[in-house]
Design a protein around this motif. Structure first.
Motif, mmCIF file in Angstrom:
data_model
loop_
_atom_site.group_PDB
_atom_site.id
_atom_site.type_symbol
_atom_site.label_atom_id
_atom_site.label_comp_id
_atom_site.label_asym_id
_atom_site.label_seq_id
_atom_site.Cartn_x
_atom_site.Cartn_y
_atom_site.Cartn_z
ATOM 1 N N CYS A 241 0.833 -0.630 0.453
ATOM 2 C CA CYS A 241 -0.258 0.136 -0.230
ATOM 3 C C CYS A 241 1.249 1.561 0.374
ATOM 4 O O CYS A 241 1.961 1.531 1.071
ATOM 5 C CB CYS A 241 -1.548 -0.208 1.095
ATOM 6 N N CYS B 66 0.010 4.366 -0.294
ATOM 7 C CA CYS B 66 -0.999 5.530 0.595
ATOM 8 C C CYS B 66 -0.030 6.361 1.817
ATOM 9 O O CYS B 66 0.310 5.863 2.234
ATOM 10 C CB CYS B 66 -2.074 5.245 1.717
ATOM 11 N N ASP C 58 -9.613 2.744 2.712
ATOM 12 C CA ASP C 58 -10.941 1.609 1.837
ATOM 13 C C ASP C 58 -10.159 1.103 0.997
ATOM 14 O O ASP C 58 -10.315 1.058 0.129
ATOM 15 C CB ASP C 58 -10.908 3.416 1.380
ATOM 16 N N ARG D 194 -7.803 0.631 -1.014
ATOM 17 C CA ARG D 194 -7.839 1.327 -2.198
ATOM 18 C C ARG D 194 -6.538 0.795 -3.564
ATOM 19 O O ARG D 194 -7.083 0.383 -4.713
ATOM 20 C CB ARG D 194 -7.103 2.807 -2.217
ATOM 21 N N TRP D 195 -5.582 0.712 -2.722
ATOM 22 C CA TRP D 195 -4.899 -0.281 -3.004
ATOM 23 C C TRP D 195 -4.766 -1.983 -2.674
ATOM 24 O O TRP D 195 -3.631 -2.438 -3.435
ATOM 25 C CB TRP D 195 -3.300 0.033 -2.468
ATOM 26 N N LYS E 93 -9.811 -5.216 -11.092
ATOM 27 C CA LYS E 93 -9.719 -3.517 -10.608
ATOM 28 C C LYS E 93 -7.731 -3.459 -11.166
ATOM 29 O O LYS E 93 -7.346 -4.203 -11.196
ATOM 30 C CB LYS E 93 -9.022 -3.860 -8.624
#
Length: 465
Positions: A97, A99, A121, A123-124, A130
């Protein structure tokens, strides 16, 4: 084979809540002929200090909780943790991740503004079909565990009973930081797995960590230990014990004159019980102990009951051992115990009245130095008649051929008859004159221990003063 562990973080002192956890883990292992392991969870490199590590080791030694293996240090096992992280990445149970802190802060702020529970959330998190964000330059990623999105995590807690968490309530926790160092929840799992821990006994502030740790163990196809989460210890006001309000470090209890076996006895009764038994040895505790008898609700620390337990242990403690513990406390009062009777003999006479070692030291001092009587005792027990009477009694004491409690006692009745008084009019002024206090054990035994020369010198000083 039963294997339990105590795994403190060396970020301060050894807390009494930690000692109670260690005690129950130790007792469970001893009860079942198992192994008790000490593990130092020192991955918080900023807060962990060598001094705190030593405080833990010293505290464990002081309370007498002997461990069979360890201490093991998590900082010595980083290569092992990194290898398992690599395996989880390879198997798809973990992911990178990228972020930044700013992104996470923005993410949480938005969720809170919408009234949502703040969480990462994902996202990674890779998913079929996806598209992940482009990898930013110059950013070192964290490693996150891929928590299942559905289903529940459940276990039968040995103290609290059945506990269940929905996976959808759990986030994808970080298991390795950008510098590669592992996080607490991950290290604990690998340690318990590698060390074959069969029962994880710890405070109930860890209940929320348990489902995350179980998910990691399942991802590794590792066996699950049994979990037992112990209730919190509250102070007398029903609040969580804190450094500011309460004595929470075992070092403080040592300084307050508490015997280690008394602390363990009292902590054992906080959340656990064996009928109405309040006072017991550690051997009895191990024999009686069971996790099923632990109350899942919080317990309150009752200082009065605690001191009573300490007093009971002092009463049965070896007087020579107590002397070794009291002597440095006497030295702090400016009293040298070598200038008088054997301290163990003094303790045997006075210890029934003391609740702690400091109080015991204060009750021993007049055997070595004469206290200055307080005005209230002088006014009540030492008027001119009492002073003259003590002078006459001193002459009889000086004429004794033998100096012992029996010979001194034999003087009391005939002297009181000659003076036409009751024993109180002799005994109380005698205590004040020799000891400087009206509160002592049997005065004949006290005088015998203080010794002929010291008693006669103190009587002369009192009569002349």
């Amino acid at each position: 084979m039963i294997r339990t562990r105590f795994a403190p973080s060396p970020t301060g002192f050894l807390h009494i809540g930690g000692v109670r956890t260690a005690l129950f883990s130790w007792a469970y292992a001893r009860k079942h002929g198992g192994t008790f392991v000490l593990r130092i969870e020192d991955t918080d490199l900023e807060r962990s200090t060598p001094e705190s590590v030593q405080a833990i080791l010293d505290g464990m030694h002081w309370v007498g909780l002997d461990y069979d293996e360890g201490p093991f240090y998590q900082t010595h096992r980083f290569d092992r943790y990194k290898a398992v992280v690599k395996d989880l990445l390879a198997s798809g149970h973990a992911y990178l991740c990228y972020c930044s802190k700013e992104e996470l802060d923005e993410m949480r702020a938005g969720q809170e503004a919408r009234g949502e529970k703040p969480r990462y959330d994902r996202r990674w998190r890779p998913e079929p079909g996806k598209t992940l964000p482009p990898v930013p330059e110059g950013v070192e990623p964290v490693v996150r565990f891929r928590t299942p999105l559905d289903g529940t995590v459940a276990w039968d807690d040995l103290v609290k009973g059945r506990i269940e968490f929905a996976n959808e309530e759990l986030d994808d926790l970080i298991i390795a930081r950008p510098d590669g160092s592992p996080t607490y929840n991950f290290c604990v799992v690998i340690d318990d797995w590698d060390m074959n821990i069969t029962q994880v006994i710890r405070g109930d502030d860890h209940v929320n960590n348990t489902p995350r740790q179980i998910n990691i163990l399942k991802a590794l196809n590792a066996p699950l230990p049994q979990y037992a989460h112990l209730p919190m210890i509250l102070n007398a006001d029903g609040h969580k014990m804190s450094k500011r309000r309460d004595a929470v470090s075992v070092v403080q209890y040592d300084e307050q004159g508490i015997l280690p076996e008394a602390l363990l006895n009292y902590l054992a009764r906080l959340g656990w019980g064996h009928g109405d038994d309040e006072f017991f040895t550690m051997e009895q505790f191990v024999e009686w102990f069971s996790l099923e008898a632990v109350n899942p609700g919080p317990s309150r620390f009752d200082r009065e009951k605690f001191l009573w337990v300490n007093q009971q242990h002092m009463k049965v403690a070896d007087n020579g051992r107590l002397a070794a513990l009291v002597e440095p406390r006497l030295n702090k009062l400016g009293v040298k115990a070598e200038n008088g009777p054997a301290l163990a003999d003094v303790i045997a006479l006075v210890k029934e009245r003391a609740h702690d070692l400091n109080e015991l030291a204060a009750q021993c001092d007049y055997f070595y130095v004469r206290r200055t009587p307080v005005d209230a005792d002088l006014a009540k027990h030492f008027d001119a008649d009492a002073r003259a009477r003590i002078g006459r009694f001193g002459e009889r004491l000086a004429a004794l051929p033998e100096w012992n409690a029996e010979a001194i006692h034999e003087l009391f009745k005939p002297f009181c008859a000659d003076e036409g008084i009751k024993m109180g009019l002799l005994g109380m002024p005698l205590r004040v004159a020799v000891c400087g206090t009206a509160q002592t054990p049997s005065v004949d035994a006290v005088l015998a221990l203080i010794g002929r020369d010291a008693v006669l010198a103190r009587l002369r000083a009192s009569v002349q003063g």
